[in-house]
Design a protein around this motif. Sequence first.
Motif, short mmCIF file in Angstrom:
data_model
loop_
_atom_site.label_atom_id
_atom_site.label_comp_id
_atom_site.label_asym_id
_atom_site.label_seq_id
_atom_site.Cartn_x
_atom_site.Cartn_y
_atom_site.Cartn_z
N THR A 52 0.87 -1.18 0.00
CA THR A 52 0.00 0.00 0.00
C THR A 52 0.90 1.23 0.00
N LEU A 53 0.32 2.34 -0.32
CA LEU A 53 1.08 3.58 -0.25
C LEU A 53 1.03 4.04 1.20
N ARG A 54 2.12 3.89 1.90
CA ARG A 54 2.10 4.36 3.28
C ARG A 54 3.40 5.05 3.58
N ARG A 55 3.35 5.82 4.67
CA ARG A 55 4.53 6.58 4.99
C ARG A 55 5.52 5.70 5.75
N LEU A 73 9.10 10.36 4.33
CA LEU A 73 8.93 9.88 2.96
C LEU A 73 8.04 8.65 2.94
N VAL A 101 3.46 -0.62 -5.52
CA VAL A 101 2.17 0.00 -5.81
C VAL A 101 2.24 0.73 -7.14
#
Lengths: 434, 516
Positions: free
Chosen positions: A62-65, B470, B479
Motif C-alpha cells: 500500500t502507499l504508506r509513509r 517519505l 504499488v
Amino acid sequence: MHIVDRRLNPGGKSLENRQRFLRRAQALVRRAVREQTRDRGIRDMEKGGDVSIPSDGVREPTLRRSSQGGKRDMVLPGNRDFVEGDTIARPGGGGGRGGAEGAPDGGGEDDFRFALSQDEFLDLFLDDLELPDLAKRKVEGIENVEWRRAGYSVSGSPANLALLRTMRNSLSRRIALKRPKGEELLELEREAEALEASAADPVRLAFVRERIAVLDQRRRRIPWIDPIDLRYRQFSPYPRPVAQAVMFCLMDVSGSMTEPMKDLAKRFYALLYIFLKRRYKHVEIVFIRHTHVAAEVDEDTFFHSTETGGTVVSTALEEMRRIVAERFRPNDWNIYAAQASDGDNAPNDKERTGDLLQNAILPVCQYFAYLEVGTEDEPSSLGLGSRPSDLWRTYDALRQEGAPFGMRKVRHRRDIFPVFRELFQKRSEARSAP
Amino acid sequence: MNPRPDPAGTLLFRGADWDFETLRRINEACEDIATKELGLDTYPTQIEVITAEQMLDAYASSGMPLFYKHWSFGKHFAQHETIYRQGLGDLAYEIVINSNPCICYIMEENTATMQALVIAHAAFGHNHFFKNNYLFKQWTDADGILDYLDFAKGYIADCEERYGHREVERVLDAAHALMSHAVHRYPRRSKPDLRSEEKRERERRAHEEQMFNDLWRTVPAQRGEAGAPTTEDMRRALLQLPQENLLYFLEKSAPRLPPWQREILRIVRLIAQYFYPQRQTKLMNEGCATWVHYRIMNRLHERGQIGDGDYLQFVHSHTNVTFQPQYNDRRWNGINPYALGFAMMSDIERICREPTAEDRHWFPDFAGNGEPEAVLRDVWANYRDESFVLQFLSPALIRKWRMFHILDDSNESELRVEAIHDERGYRRIRSALARQYDVAWLDADIQIVDVDLAGDRRLVLHHNVVNRILLESEDTGRVLQHLADLWSYDVLLKEIDTASGVVLKEHRAAPQRSAQ
C-alpha cells in the motif's frame, strides 16, 4: 429485532479464498513444506502443521509513509518523570514505538506463518510424484475379485430383482395393450347395480353386463406383471487392485554406519512411508537390520541400538525373502523395499547378494530402492578418485536390465528430498529423460 | 447451574447459559434503557448467532457477511486462524455491520452476561453511532450496502468466468494496492446511492449490447485526446486534476482499460469509501459503544435484572476492554481507542454533573448543565475523532492519564519532551493528540497532478511530504508498478517537501505488459 441462528449455515465460507491464497503462494508454500519435512519424525510426517513462507511473496503493498526518519509527534500516557524540555535518549530502532502501528503486515522481512491441514500438506509435499506400478501387474486368484454392477439381465435370482425397471416395463406393456383399469370396471359395476335396483333400462343393463364381461376377460388375458417384464440386476467380476502395501526397510547397522548416516536413511524411509500411505489403504512396515546376521526388529531398535559385527548384505535379503514367503504373499501385497547402507559388503558375499536380489527379491517387488549414504566430508564426494563401493558395483550390474530398481548416493540431508523425487518422478518425465 | 437468589424475580437470566428467549429478554431490557433513559435512536437490529469459525470467516472479509473472492482474504483468514489456534489472541466478542437493519454477530461461546454486554455494546452503542454520526450519514448508504456487496460479488464472479481468474486477480491486486488512496475526502455533487449503481451498470451493458455494430470496428478510431486543448490548465481542468482519488481517476481516464476493469475499480473504490468513515471515527465509535454498554449494564444491575456475580463478570470484561497500559509498559501498543473514548465520554458526563471551576472555564457551554445524555448525543452526531479530541479532551483527563507530548526529530540525537500535563501543556497536548487521529494527516498526501497527453502519456503524481517523512520505498515501488499496469504507460511519483518545494525523491514505474 430478529435473532437468526447462523451456526448451522455451511461453514468454510473462506475455503475458496484460502485455496486462492495457496495457489498464489504455491511455489513458496511447497518449498516451505519440503524444507520442514527435514525436521519431522517418520510417523508424524503426514500430519498437517504450521508452515511459514517469506511474506514477500504474498505482500499486499500500500502507499504508506515510512516508519523511519522525519519529524514525528507523539502523545503518550503515563508520564512519571519528565518535565517540559527534557530530552530522552532515543530508544533502539529509530522511529521508536510509533512505527509498530503503521505496519500491519509486519514490515517486510518477517515470515508469514499459517497452518496447513493434513491434506493440503501432503498434496503440496507429494505433488507430481508417482509410484511405479501402483497396482500389481498380474492379478490372479479368486480372492482378488470384486463384483460390480453391469446393467440388467432377463434372468437372475429373485434377490436381484430390479423392481423399478420391472415395473416400468410392466406399466408400458399395460398401456400399450390397453389393459382395462380397475376404476373403469368398478364404475361399470356400480352402474349395473344401480340399473338393476331401479330396473328402468334393461337394454342399457344388458349392454353394461356385456361390457363388464369383455373387460374382465381382457384383464385376465393381460396380466399385471408378465415374465416378459422381469429384469434383474446383473453383476460381473472385476479384478480388484491390491490395496495394501508392505514396505521393507533394510539397513546395515554395522560399526561403519554412523549416526548421521542412519539419520539420512531414516529420512528416506519416512518419505517413502508417507508416500505409500497416501496411495494405499493399508501400509505395513518391516524393519530388517543386519550386520553379518540379519533380524527383524521394531522401529526404535532399528534406528537407535548399535550392534557390532561384519557386513553380510545377503543375510538381510535372505531374511526379507523369508518374511515375504511367510507373511506377505506377493499376490496380496504390493511390496516395496528400501535399503540403506554405506556400501560395505564382505567380498565373498558379492555373488550371493546379486543372485538373491535378482532372482528372489526383484521379481516380487514393486520397487526396490538402494540408498548409499555417506558423510559430507568424505573425500569421494568430490568426485575425483572416487571409487564405487562393493555393493554399488554389485547392484550397478543389475541396474542395466531395466528392473524395478533405483539406486542413488546421498551425502547430505538436503539431498534426501531431491533423490527421493528423482526416484519417484512421474513416469512420463522419467522416460523422456534419457 | 447453581441457582442464585432472585427474591424479586426480576433477573433476566441465571448462570452462564442462554437461549434465544434469554437474548430476546436481554434485548428488550436494553432497549428500554437505551431509548427511554439515553434517548438513543437506532436502526432495527438483527442479531445473528455464529460459531468461532464463522467469526474467523467474517474477520477475513472485513466483517461483511458477503464479499467477492480474492486470495488476500484467504491470507487474512489463515493469519487470524493461526493466531487463534495458538491461543495468542481472542476473537472479538461481536462484529457489527453498518447496515439497515443493523446486523450484529455474536459468538455462541459467550456467556449470558457477555451476550448482554455485547448486545448493549453493538446493537445499541454502535448502532446509534452508525445511524446518527454525520460522516456515516454523508458517506455510507446503510440501506444499500448489502445489496451492493451482493452485486459486487456477482459481478466479479461473472468477470472471472468471462475473462479468467488471473486477469481479474491482476486487476483486483492493483485496485487493492491503491485502495488507501481511493476515497473522496470532500462531499461531491450527489450522495452515493449504492442501489442505483447496480441498475446503472446493467443498463449500460444492455445499451452496449444493443448498440453493438461490428462495422464501427473498421472505422479509424477518433483521437479524442488529439483535439484536447494544449494549454496545461485546460487539460488539467478537463481531467479534473489534481486528483487525490487515484482509482477514481483511473476509472474515468485510464486510456486502455476495458469497461469491466473500470467497473472493478469502481467497486473497490466504493467499498473503500464505505469504510472511510469508520477509519475516521474509531475512537468515538468504540467510545460511544463502550459508554453505552457501561451505562446499560449498570442500570440493569441497579434494577435487579442482573445478579451480583454476573455483574462482577461484566466489570471484569469491561476493565479488560478499557485497559490502557502506560507508554513504558511491555504491553504498550498505542492508545487503546476503547479506553480513551470511554474515558473522555465519562469525563463529559462528570463535567455535566459535577463540574469544577476549571471545567466551567474550559467548557462553559455544557459544564454543570446536568444533561450528559443530550451532550453526548450531540457529540456522537457531529464530531469525528480529530475534532472530538480537539474539543473535549479536558485538563482533568490529561492529568489523570499523565499525558505528555514528545517530539522525535531524526535530525536530533535525542527525543524532546514538548509538553506535559501542566497549565502550559494542556492545549498543546490536546492539539497534538487530535492530530494523531486526523486521517487526512496520517495518510500520505498523494495526488495525480498531470498527464503528458501530447507526449508519452506519462502520469505524474506528487507526494506532498510533511515533516520530511517519505513513503515506504519498497512498497511504493510495488504499488506504482500496479498503477503503471492499470494506466498502461509510465508513471512518475515525485516526493516534494511542502515547506521548501524541493523534490526529495522520485519513483518511477513502467507497465509490465507492453501495449498490445
